[in-house]
Every structure is written in C-alpha cells, then in structure tokens.
Design an enzyme around this catalytic site. Structure first.
Site, short mmCIF file in Angstrom:
data_model
loop_
_atom_site.label_atom_id
_atom_site.label_comp_id
_atom_site.label_asym_id
_atom_site.label_seq_id
_atom_site.Cartn_x
_atom_site.Cartn_y
_atom_site.Cartn_z
N CYS A 1 34.62 -7.23 18.21
CA CYS A 1 33.43 -6.84 18.21
C CYS A 1 33.37 -5.82 19.51
CB CYS A 1 32.26 -7.47 18.00
SG CYS A 1 30.88 -6.47 17.46
N HIS B 1 34.01 -10.35 12.52
CA HIS B 1 33.86 -11.81 13.33
C HIS B 1 34.60 -12.90 12.68
CE1 HIS B 1 30.99 -10.42 16.38
NE2 HIS B 1 30.80 -9.47 15.49
N GLU C 1 35.09 -15.74 13.99
CA GLU C 1 34.71 -17.03 14.57
C GLU C 1 33.52 -17.23 13.95
OE1 GLU C 1 32.60 -13.88 16.66
OE2 GLU C 1 34.46 -13.98 15.83
#
Length: 762
Positions: A588, A723, A725
């Site tokens: 990001c 994302h 994660e």
C-alpha cells in the site's frame, strides 16, 4: 504526580461547546453554535493511540497512572477531573499550542481533539518523553499534584511580565475548591411537561401495490446503502419511533443492539456491557419529559430482565435546538446504545449472505410474537407519514431466551449458515439484503397472522432471519462525481452477471515448520513506518507467524540515529538493495514509496536509484473512480521471479485492499511493456472467472491489465497494493469456497508469501 498533557497542539476549536449546550433554547446565536463544532485529526489520533498503547504494553513499567481524554469543556473539564480530589497548580502557558494568538480562556476552554490528560510519577517522565518523541506527539508537564484540594490556574507569561516590570503578579485566572465543583452538588429541579402528540394511523392509497411500496423503500439511503454515514437519515426511524413512544424507542434501542450482537459467539448475555448517549432538545416543552420517560424505561428493561451491565451513559448533547430566523429548529431526540462483550472464539461468527442455495431453509424468529406495528417505519417515511403505533419489546425474557438458548447455541454447534436481524425496511428488505449478498434468489412463504400485507412485509418489529444446516445493495442513485459515474455504471451492469468467484489453489496452506518457529535465533525483519502508516501490527503478526523476529522501526528512530535523506542514506539504501541476502516488501503506502525510490522494477530497467528518482518509472496515482476503495477483491498469481510468490503461481483467491491512490501509472509505456514482457507483474486483479481485468469493480483502481504488484528482476524486492498481512489467517477471510481444504482457524494462502521469504533466509 505530574499533571501531563499529551497529543496534538491546542487550537481555537469547539470554543462554544460548553456555552452553547448551557444556553436556554432561543437565547443562543449562530456564532456560538458554529464555535461549538468540534473537528478531529485522524492522523494525530492514531499517533496518540500508539503512545498510549506503547505505555500499556510495558505492563508494570507503564508510566501512565491515570488517564482522561479531552472532550466537552476542554481543559477546564478534563484537568480538574483528573486532579480531583487532591488538587494542583496548573500553568496554562505550558500547554502546547498550534495557534499562539489564543487567549488563556481559549486554551483553557476550547474543545480541541486528540489530547489526553494523564498523571505520571516524576521518575517516569523521561520514559514518557522518549515514547512521545518517537511517535512525534507533543508532551507538556502543566502542573504537579499538591494535595491542597484546589485547582489554581496560573498564567506564567503574565507573571513573568509583571516580574520584569516590577509590579505585583496577577491573581490566578482560576482558583476553585474542587469539592465545590465536583463534589456532592445541590440537586437541581427541572419542571418537565408532557405534551400529547396527535397520532394518525398510516394511510396508504388502496391502489398502491407491494412492488411500488418496495421500490420506494429500497430508494431510502438508510435502507439501500450502508456506505452512507448520514447520521440524521440513518437514525430517522429511531427518532420517529421516539416521537410516538419514547419508552418503546429506548427498549428497541437495546433490543436492536442485542440482535446485532447475537451473530458472534459471546461468553454470556450477562457479560454484555452497554452504554448510552442521549441527544435531545431537553429544555423544550415535552422533550425533557420524553427523555425522562425513555431513561426510566431503559433502566427497567436493562438492569433486571436482560442482565446487561450498564457501562455508563452521558448526554452527548442535551441542547439539540437552535434559533434561526426567529424560529426554533429542533433535532429529533435520539438514544444511541453501544454494546461490547468478549468473543471466546472469533471463528464462531455468522454473516448475512445466503449460502446454501436450493438446500437452504430461511426461518423467521419472531421476537414480537405476531405484532406488526408500522409506526416510525421506512414505509411510513416514504409516504410522508409517521403512523400511530410504534414497535416495542413486550417480552424481554423471550428475547433473552432466544439470544442465549437458541441462536448462541446454534452458532456454537455450527448449525446456522447465515443470519440477519430485522432492520430498516422490515422483513422483506432483510430477506432481500441476504439474497443480494449471497447473489441468489429466494422464495418466501409468509404467514400474515391476521396482519395486512404491508404490516407483514414492512413492519420493523424485532426479529431474526436465519438460514439453517452468512449486505447491502450498492446505492447507485446517490453518486454524483463525474469520475465516479462510469464506475457506477460498470458495477451496476456487472451485477447482472456476477457469480461465485472460481478461486483455486496450486498449493495447500500450512502452518510454519516448527524448526523456524522454535529457533533460538530468528532472522530479524524491520517494519518501517512513518506518520499515517497503518497495518504494521498485522504485518508484524504475519512475519512472526512465518518465523521472523519483527522489529518496529519508526522513521523517527532512523532520523534520531543521524540518518537524513542525503547521499549517505541513499548509499545505505542502495547497498541494502544490492545485497544478495536481503529482501524488501512494500504494501500500500510502502508500495508507493518503493516506486518513488525506483526499487520496482528497479534501475536495471533504465532508472537510477538516486536522489531525484526516475520519472519514467511506475508511480501509483489516484484510483480511476476518484474514490477511496476498500473491499475484499480477487487476484491471480502469475509466473514471475518474485521469491515471495514461489510455488503460488496459478492460484486465484481473495485479498483485502484499501487505498485511494492505487492505480499503477506508466508515463513511459516502454517500461510497462518491459514489466509485462519480463513477467515482473506477479499479481493481477481478476474477474470472477480468474482472468486479469481492467474492468471495475473487479479491478478496483484502474491499473492497466490488472497490475496489482511489481517486482524487481531478481525477485527479491516486491511492491503490492493489496494487504496480504490483513488476511494471513482463514478467519480473516469474509468468504471462501466451500470445497476448499482449509481450516477456519488455520493459515490462509497468504501466509505462504511470508514463509517463502523466511525459507530464503536459510
């Protein structure tokens, strides 16, 4: 103890808050109302949160003894409360200000946000200063507890001027005995008059069809789109139910809070904590009495029958009226109930999307036991009416039984596929929402129980819909930006052909090898963050789950170490970039930064890793829609040299994405052609069939050919906009195919990314 303020600097914000709310309706003026408006700073709020969290995580070494947030009343409220009952002398000029023209009164009374007052032992001062400096949050010691039981406000600037002029110092700006301000105050008496409201039954023309009524209801913003955060509109139903029966409104507020909470497995209904915020024009005839009646009904409903723990409540505003052009304008009275409770198993949750297809059975749990009042409903509103009878909660014990002994037990036994509470628009809208989310049709068999068709379909009585063995339709008509409209049309057209995504995996997700998790010495990974960064905690968790030792590194750590953005730092970065035993990942904002540093695709493609960057290199710019996009979207992993995607090629599955500037832009299209030709775009946004696409909303930002990630030719440096994660565990997935061989409490495919990086460290 030291009296300390931490957070953002003081500004002339919310200065009229306390004054405006204390005025008798009709005596206030526009300037006072305007000055009462509070404005927030989300970035500063996050930084302040990081400071407080860092202190809390120190355990017994936590420097914060007591804490209180600055809000209504500003410093003159928060400071006197945190020093009560011992007292202190406060130097108002020690407060960090962002506007040096502010007077003592303004610094003392303004309601600027993102500030906390705390008490700290003197020996912990240095530790707190270090934490605040690391997060770039201002800290000021404004006084010391003295045990005199008074709040004494001094102006050190004025005192110093008098000293230099040889004149006596001025008296304190404030000198109050705390017990007389915060102690047992004499009770005030308010004379509240009830007012009879003319009630008329709902009157809809007999020729009105069900379809016409449904179309009208589905156009209401509070029904058709939860993307809109329009508080007045979303609370319209509650406010109008209040005008019909404030007692019923209070009971419904708690009931609806619980029917929203019931879809997650909780420890017990008796463990639920609740708090309430009242917003009423309480000084006007009829309003104060209505609020009193609602408060009594609320306490009677919560304390004994529901066994809820009342966590506190307050008047967010009890002066919801203003004078304009000689007329008193009154906002609808409202009560907001917030609830929270421990969830022992985060995987035991139910979502509202229909899942079982032709095998599914949809059941209605009627908490109103056959009553179907339309007063204050969405149906009433679309015909410009209110109605005469409000829904209510007549049998609290029955709701309690359904919550604890039925739905919660069914969730524990995994016997509910999906569920939704009856909400704005009634049973028919709730069923449609579940069908929209599940992308399927439904056939309803409804029993009227003696009620009319509108009552059966549109009454907003408490109830639940469950599918045994889980959405809102986008609001196309409420978009106006010319950048957004083409995307709206694409999404609207795409709805006609949407189907279940055809995800597939070329590998089986698994937990990290024990040898990596139990290793005495683990490879260290630095998580570098700057102001405004987010997701670093999730990234640390993902790295840890793959066998790394994550380190939190803020830019202030690097700057304090003597590194500046100069040739020396660029040389350090270039040395790291060129090492054969390192890797880097930018997600990001990190993806944007890696592009600006020319790390992807890298200087091998004509760019120069240097101070000015190479303007021909890719950049990430505003989404084609012109809007921030946040959703769970499909991506496909293609062949590439990226080490973190090793063994994942040919897979298609979902990932969280949240960005406003995620569109890959190439000023030099030869660079784009090189990236594509050299297979340096390892991840692409794809449609439901797994094909890379440029079409919105599958491609949520407009990147050419669906490019969602770019890597360096050696594969050791990877930048991606979504994302991973945030979804390295399966319970973080909002949906996945039923035929996947995965455990909801197990690892998701995205953990493989981080495991690949760990294995490369051997």
């Amino acid at each position: 103890m030291l009296v300390v303020k931490i957070g953002g600097p003081a500004y002339r914000i919310g200065m009229g808050g306390g004054a405006a709310s204390s005025m008798v309706s009709g005596q206030n003026d526009a300037e006072l109302d305007f000055n009462a408006v509070q404005r927030g700073d989300a970035e500063m709020a996050q930084k302040l949160y990081r400071v407080v969290r860092a202190c809390v995580e120190m355990g017994e070494n936590n420097p914060i003894i007591s804490i209180h947030d600055l809000g209504a009343g500003g410093n003159c409220n928060v400071v006197k409360e945190i020093i009560h009952p011992e007292g202190a002398k406060i130097d108002i000029r020690a407060t960090v200000v962002g506007d040096h023209t502010m007077s003592v009164l303004e610094i003392w009374g303004a309601e600027y946000q993102e500030q906390d007052a705390i008490l700290v032992n003197p020996e912990s001062r240095g530790l707190l200063e270090a934490v605040c400096a690391r997060e770039r949050v201002s800290m000021a010691v404004i006084g010391t507890i003295n045990g005199e039981g008074r709040i004494v406000l001094q102006d050190s600037v004025a005192i110093e001027k008098c000293r230099c002029s040889g004149v006596p110092p001025p008296p304190p700006a404030v000198d109050l005995e705390l017990e007389k301000v915060l102690g047992d105050m004499p009770k005030k008496t308010f004379e509240l008059n009830r007012m009879n409201t003319l009630r008329e039954p709902l009157d809809i023309a007999p020729a009105t069809t069900v379809l016409d009524s449904l179309k009208r209801v589905l156009r209401l913003p509070s029904v058709c789109s939860k993307r809109l955060n329009w508080r007045y509109m979303l609370n319209w139903g509650a406010a109008n139910k209040r005008s019909l029966d404030p007692k019923a409104m209070a009971r419904l507020a708690v009931g609806e809070a619980l029917t929203n909470l019931v879809w997650a497995k909780v420890t017990s209904l008796s463990d639920v904590k609740a708090s309430g915020n009242w917003m009423y024009a309480a000084k006007l005839d009829g309003e104060g009495a209505a609020m009193y009646d609602a408060a009594v009904a609320l306490s009677e409903a919560m304390i004994e029958p529901w066994d809820c723990n009342w966590g506190g409540g307050g008047g967010d505003s009890l002066s919801m009226a203003a004078q304009a052009s000689g007329e008193v304008v009154k906002a609808p009275g409202n009560l907001v109930i917030s609830t929270y409770v421990t969830c022992p198993d985060i995987t035991k949750t139910v979502t509202p999307d229909l899942k079982l297809g032709d095998d599914g059975v949809l059941l209605h749990i009627d908490l109103a036991k056959g009553k179907r009042q339309l007063g204050g409903s969405a149906l009433a509103r679309v015909f410009d009416q209110i109605g005469d009878e409000s829904p209510d909660v007549d049998d609290v014990s029955y709701l309690k039984t359904v919550f604890n002994e039925e739905v919660q037990n069914l969730i524990s036994d995994e016997l509910i596929a999906d569920g939704h509470d009856i909400s704005d628009g009634g049973l028919i809208v709730t069923a449609l929402e579940m069908a929209f989310a599940g992308n399927c049709g439904i056939s309803l068999d409804l029993t009227s129980l003696g009620n009319s068709v509108p009552q059966t379909l549109f009454a907003e009585e408490l109830g639940l819909l469950i599918e045994r063995i889980c959405g809102k339709k986008p609001a196309f008509n409420w978009r106006s930006s010319k950048d957004w409209l083409p995307c709206v049309e694409l999404e609207k057209e795409g709805l006609k052909n949407w189907h279940e995504p055809s995800w597939k995996l070329s590998f089986t997700p698994s937990f990290t090898y024990d040898k990596y998790m139990t290793a005495v010495s683990k490879p260290k990974v630095a998580l570098i963050r700057e102001e405004g960064s987010n997701g670093d905690r999730e990234m640390a968790a993902a790295c840890y789950a793959a066998g790394f030792e994550p380190w939190d590194v803020s830019m202030s750590d690097l700057l304090n170490g003597g590194i500046t953005m100069n040739l020396e730092e660029l040389c350090l970065l270039e040395a790291f970039y060129n090492r054969a035993d390192t890797f880097s990942l930018g997600v990001c904002n990190g993806c944007q930064l890696m592009a600006l540093l020319d790390w992807v695709p890298g200087p091998q493609v004509g760019g120069v890793l240097g101070a000015d960057g190479d303007p021909s290199q890719p950049r990430f710019v505003h989404n084609e829609s012109g809007r921030f996009q946040c959703c769970f979207t499909s991506v496909t992993i293609e062949e590439s040299p990226a080490i973190m995607f090793k063994g994942m090629e040919g897979s298609t599955f979902g990932v969280w994405a949240a960005h406003g500037e995620g569109r890959a832009y190439f000023s030099d299209y030869s660079i784009f052609n090189h990236i594509v030709g050299s297979i340096l775009a390892p991840m692409k946004y794809c449609d439901d069939d797994g094909r890379p696409t440029d079409v919105y909303p599958f491609n949520l930002n407009g990147s050419p050919m669906g490019v969602a990630a770019i890597c360096s030719p050696n594969g050791r440096h990877l930048a991606l906009m979504p994302h991973p994660e945030r979804c390295f565990m399966m319970w973080q997935f909002p949906w996945y195919p039923k035929n996947w061989d995965v455990e909801k409490k197990g690892p998701s495919p995205w953990l493989r990314m981080f495991q690949n990086a760990r294995e490369c460290m051997d």
